[in-house]
Design a protein around this motif. Structure first.
Motif, PDB file in Angstrom:
ATOM      1  N   THR A  19     -19.328  -1.036   2.858  1.00 50.90           N
ATOM      2  CA  THR A  19     -18.533  -1.504   3.984  1.00 50.90           C
ATOM      3  C   THR A  19     -17.803  -0.343   4.626  1.00 50.90           C
ATOM      4  O   THR A  19     -17.408   0.609   3.936  1.00 50.90           O
ATOM      5  N   ASP A  20     -17.619  -0.418   5.924  1.00 46.96           N
ATOM      6  CA  ASP A  20     -16.900   0.646   6.630  1.00 46.96           C
ATOM      7  C   ASP A  20     -15.444   0.289   6.892  1.00 46.96           C
ATOM      8  O   ASP A  20     -14.755   1.013   7.615  1.00 46.96           O
ATOM      9  N   THR A  21     -14.948  -0.802   6.291  1.00 47.11           N
ATOM     10  CA  THR A  21     -13.596  -1.268   6.600  1.00 47.11           C
ATOM     11  C   THR A  21     -12.809  -1.570   5.336  1.00 47.11           C
ATOM     12  O   THR A  21     -13.184  -2.449   4.554  1.00 47.11           O
ATOM     13  N   LEU A  22     -11.726  -0.846   5.148  1.00 41.85           N
ATOM     14  CA  LEU A  22     -10.758  -1.128   4.086  1.00 41.85           C
ATOM     15  C   LEU A  22      -9.504  -1.686   4.733  1.00 41.85           C
ATOM     16  O   LEU A  22      -8.871  -1.022   5.566  1.00 41.85           O
ATOM     17  N   VAL A  23      -9.148  -2.908   4.372  1.00 39.46           N
ATOM     18  CA  VAL A  23      -7.952  -3.564   4.909  1.00 39.46           C
ATOM     19  C   VAL A  23      -6.726  -3.024   4.187  1.00 39.46           C
ATOM     20  O   VAL A  23      -6.698  -2.934   2.954  1.00 39.46           O
ATOM     21  N   LEU A  24      -5.700  -2.675   4.969  1.00 40.70           N
ATOM     22  CA  LEU A  24      -4.445  -2.161   4.414  1.00 40.70           C
ATOM     23  C   LEU A  24      -3.311  -3.131   4.680  1.00 40.70           C
ATOM     24  O   LEU A  24      -3.077  -3.526   5.826  1.00 40.70           O
ATOM     25  N   VAL A  25      -2.595  -3.497   3.632  1.00 41.50           N
ATOM     26  CA  VAL A  25      -1.329  -4.231   3.734  1.00 41.50           C
ATOM     27  C   VAL A  25      -0.233  -3.239   3.383  1.00 41.50           C
ATOM     28  O   VAL A  25      -0.236  -2.671   2.286  1.00 41.50           O
ATOM     29  N   SER A  26       0.698  -3.015   4.269  1.00 35.89           N
ATOM     30  CA  SER A  26       1.557  -1.828   4.191  1.00 35.89           C
ATOM     31  C   SER A  26       2.440  -1.781   2.954  1.00 35.89           C
ATOM     32  O   SER A  26       2.717  -0.715   2.410  1.00 35.89           O
ATOM     33  N   GLY A  27       2.901  -2.939   2.486  1.00 36.35           N
ATOM     34  CA  GLY A  27       3.918  -2.994   1.441  1.00 36.35           C
ATOM     35  C   GLY A  27       5.254  -3.397   2.034  1.00 36.35           C
ATOM     36  O   GLY A  27       5.493  -3.263   3.239  1.00 36.35           O
ATOM     37  N   GLY A  28       6.120  -3.928   1.185  1.00 43.08           N
ATOM     38  CA  GLY A  28       7.424  -4.412   1.641  1.00 43.08           C
ATOM     39  C   GLY A  28       8.513  -3.378   1.471  1.00 43.08           C
ATOM     40  O   GLY A  28       8.248  -2.180   1.264  1.00 43.08           O
ATOM     41  N   LEU A  29       9.740  -3.837   1.571  1.00 47.40           N
ATOM     42  CA  LEU A  29      10.889  -2.950   1.397  1.00 47.40           C
ATOM     43  C   LEU A  29      11.072  -2.606  -0.079  1.00 47.40           C
ATOM     44  O   LEU A  29      10.956  -3.480  -0.943  1.00 47.40           O
TER      45      LEU A  29
END
Length: 287
Positions: free
Chosen positions: A108-118
């Motif tokens: 796959t050419d797409t890695l989904v990023l969830v930034s992280g919280g505080l």
């Protein structure tokens, strides 16, 4: 949200070849069961998650997907890049490099990023977003070397404290636009942005810059469950106008796979094959 761009042509009925079923939608299925169920329903693409892939084996999973004729449209997830502690940041960077390598191995050419919280005790949202940008400076070149794009996913503001300080497409694009479009773009997930009256403008902005890297569907249903994370609804059961969103992303130039990604315990308690069949039917009707 406006229902369609001005002068938009009527939407054609989507072929099933545009559907990608995200693994979490049917997490009760093992990877072999997922491959078998997709083949039975004529589904040709999936989005995968790191934990079950790692458990089954990355190379083994890649081989299973190839043998089943399934394209892997994305890998979830990287990110969680907001720590202030240097050792924790180093571990997060290492983990994200590993996620990039896994995405490349899966094809796959797409890695989904969830930034992280505080971080604990912090109230500095802007500072947390800057730490995400700093991390992307390190990760984006590594991703390019592996042929993988980083796709920043904004999450609904109810997740800003503990999970994702990037809450809108505008904020995601502000980060992504510091980097070349082939390195960093955004995810449009209807569950997270359906409420935002700036979403149409930001989708256009993303398309203009070549940064629409993924498009995901889930419905917004109420009441939300305790913990809220598992409150996504099956298509057609809630408040989201999926055809309006499809009109917007297609007008912005997106013609790629459309992932259905639903976290819902009631769906997970059902027969996985039945949920796959229902998801394909709902996709044809509502997307």
């Amino acid at each position: 949200m406006s229902t369609a761009p001005p002068n938009a042509s009527p939407l054609s009925r989507l072929p099933l070849s545009r559907l990608s079923v995200n693994q979490e939608t049917v997490k009760q299925l093992s990877l072999p069961e997922l491959a078998e169920g997709c083949a039975k329903e004529g589904i040709t693409a999936v989005g995968l998650w790191r934990a079950p892939v790692q458990e089954y084996g990355v190379e083994r999973t890649a081989r299973l997907m190839r043998d089943a004729g399934l394209a892997v449209t994305s890998l979830c997830r990287g990110g969680f890049l907001t720590d202030t502690d240097q050792a924790a940041r180093a571990r997060a960077l290492d983990d994200n490099r590993a996620a990039i390598d896994e995405a490349a191995a899966l094809g796959t050419d797409t890695l989904v990023l969830v930034s992280g919280g505080l971080p604990p005790g912090s109230r500095d949202l802007a500072g947390a977003r800057e730490r995400v940008a700093d991390a992307l400076t390190v990760l984006a070149p590594h991703a390019e070397e592996r042929g993988v794009r980083l796709a920043i996913e904004p999450l609904h503001p109810m997740f800003a404290a503990d999970r994702c300080v990037v809450s809108t497409l505008g904020q995601a694009l502000d980060l992504a636009e510091r980097f070349p479009a082939h390195q960093v773009g955004v995810v449009v997930d209807t569950y997270h942005v359906w409420w935002d009256d700036q979403a149409p403008e930001q989708i256009t902005r993303a398309g203009r810059g070549g940064r629409l890297h993924a498009f995901q569907l889930a419905d917004w249903i109420t009441p939300l469950p305790a913990g809220v994370l598992l409150g996504r609804g099956q298509l057609g059961e809630g408040s989201v106008d999926f055809k309006a969103f499809r009109s917007l992303v297609e007008a912005a130039g997106y013609a790629g796979p459309i992932e259905v990604e639903i976290f819902n315990e009631a769906l997970w308690a059902r027969d996985g094959g039945e949920v796959l069949r229902e998801t394909a039917e709902r996709f044809r009707t509502h997307a």
